[in-house]
Write an enzyme that holds these catalytic residues in place. Structure first.
Site, PDB file in Angstrom:
ATOM      1  N   GLU A  51       0.841  -1.291  -0.170  1.00  0.00           N
ATOM      2  CA  GLU A  51       0.054  -0.066   0.141  1.00  0.00           C
ATOM      3  C   GLU A  51       0.830   1.308  -0.080  1.00  0.00           C
ATOM      4  OE1 GLU A  51      -2.541   2.572   3.218  1.00  0.00           O
ATOM      5  OE2 GLU A  51      -2.483   0.511   3.741  1.00  0.00           O
ATOM      6  N   ASP A  55       0.756   3.874  -3.209  1.00  0.00           N
ATOM      7  CA  ASP A  55       0.415   5.386  -2.834  1.00  0.00           C
ATOM      8  C   ASP A  55       1.465   6.284  -3.985  1.00  0.00           C
ATOM      9  OD1 ASP A  55      -0.691   7.800  -1.446  1.00  0.00           O
ATOM     10  OD2 ASP A  55       1.225   7.889  -1.170  1.00  0.00           O
ATOM     11  N   ASP A 124      -6.798   1.673   0.234  1.00  0.00           N
ATOM     12  CA  ASP A 124      -5.629   0.881   0.724  1.00  0.00           C
ATOM     13  C   ASP A 124      -5.560  -0.223  -0.110  1.00  0.00           C
ATOM     14  OD1 ASP A 124      -5.401   2.981   2.465  1.00  0.00           O
ATOM     15  OD2 ASP A 124      -5.863   1.899   4.129  1.00  0.00           O
ATOM     16  N   GLU A 127      -4.593   0.588  -3.695  1.00  0.00           N
ATOM     17  CA  GLU A 127      -3.092   1.067  -3.710  1.00  0.00           C
ATOM     18  C   GLU A 127      -2.247  -0.099  -3.612  1.00  0.00           C
ATOM     19  OE1 GLU A 127      -3.130   5.616  -2.032  1.00  0.00           O
ATOM     20  OE2 GLU A 127      -2.929   3.857  -0.629  1.00  0.00           O
TER      21      GLU A 127
END
Length: 255
Positions: A51, A55, A124, A127
């Site tokens: 995650e 991002d 999340d 990502e």
């Protein structure tokens, strides 16, 4: 890998339109820490590190897209556009569209409290999946997935926002100063078939800018665009001028 786990990975691949060369990496992207904590012997880690990586991957993919598609946009404008695309709500919307919630491995607590439809958890998870794609095949593959699932539906909206400077100026002026921009026609010149209009926009005592265009509306858009540029510079620490006259690339076309 167990049959159930492999089925989750295959379903994810079908939803993404991307095949993972390593199914274990994809499964880790689907593994929430709550499941990993409850299944320590079976779990091969959770998706938090993916995650973190995802991002950054989403940010660079979207930033590159905006840099290419909005060549005249300033830094502040690009940042706002990126924020409208890369946020928990937007990412969760994509996750719901591809059915990611049903594919995640969740612990009992998250399952019972509706974790499969939690905005933050879905964002999340998406990502993490994109981080896994990047690790598996690099930025080009990740960018392709981001483009197809996050950006394609936003193209027309980005195009409209890039054109409509008056609307964006009004939103910014009202939000920051509680003021509404006012426009007036300063002058018009030239023969009937090649008119040049000059319009001025005034944001009370904060800012006044002028812009040129082949129509009155285009001149107003050009003035609004220059005002936006100065207000964005002001955010970065540069004071906006009291008055800015037309010139350079301020000529606009009617939209």
């Amino acid at each position: 890998m167990k049959t159930e786990a492999l089925e989750r990975v295959r379903a994810l691949e079908a939803a993404l339109g991307y095949a993972f060369p390593d199914a274990r990496l994809a499964l880790r992207a689907l593994t929430h820490k709550s499941w990993a904590n409850e299944n320590r012997e079976e779990a091969d880690g959770d998706n938090e590190r993916l995650e973190f990586l995802g991002d950054a991957v989403v940010a660079i993919c979207v930033s590159t897209h905006l840099w290419r598609e909005c060549p005249d946009a300033q830094e502040g404008e690009l940042s706002r556009l990126r924020a409208s695309l890369v946020n928990a709500s937007a990412l969760a919307t994509v996750a719901r569209r591809i059915g990611l919630g049903e594919l995640l491995l969740l612990g009992r607590g998250e399952e019972q409290t509706g974790g499969r439809d939690k905005t933050s958890l879905l964002a999340d998870g998406l990502e993490a999946v994109l981080g896994a794609v990047f690790l598996a095949d690099g930025l080009e593959a990740a960018g392709d997935v981001v483009s197809r699932h996050l950006l394609e539906g936003a193209e027309l909206d980005l195009e409209q926002r890039d054109r409509d400077h008056k609307t964006r100026l009004q939103e910014l002026a009202q939000g920051r100063y509680s003021l509404t921009p006012r426009y007036r026609l300063v002058s018009e010149s030239g023969p009937a078939h090649e008119k040049v209009f000059v319009a001025e926009v005034v944001v009370d005592e904060v800012l006044a800018c002028e812009g040129e265009g082949k129509t009155k509306k285009a001149a107003q858009q050009a003035a609004a665009r220059r005002a936006l540029q100065h207000l964005e510079k002001e955010v970065g620490g540069e004071a906006a001028p009291e008055r800015e006259t037309p010139g350079g690339d301020s000529r606009g076309e009617e939209t």
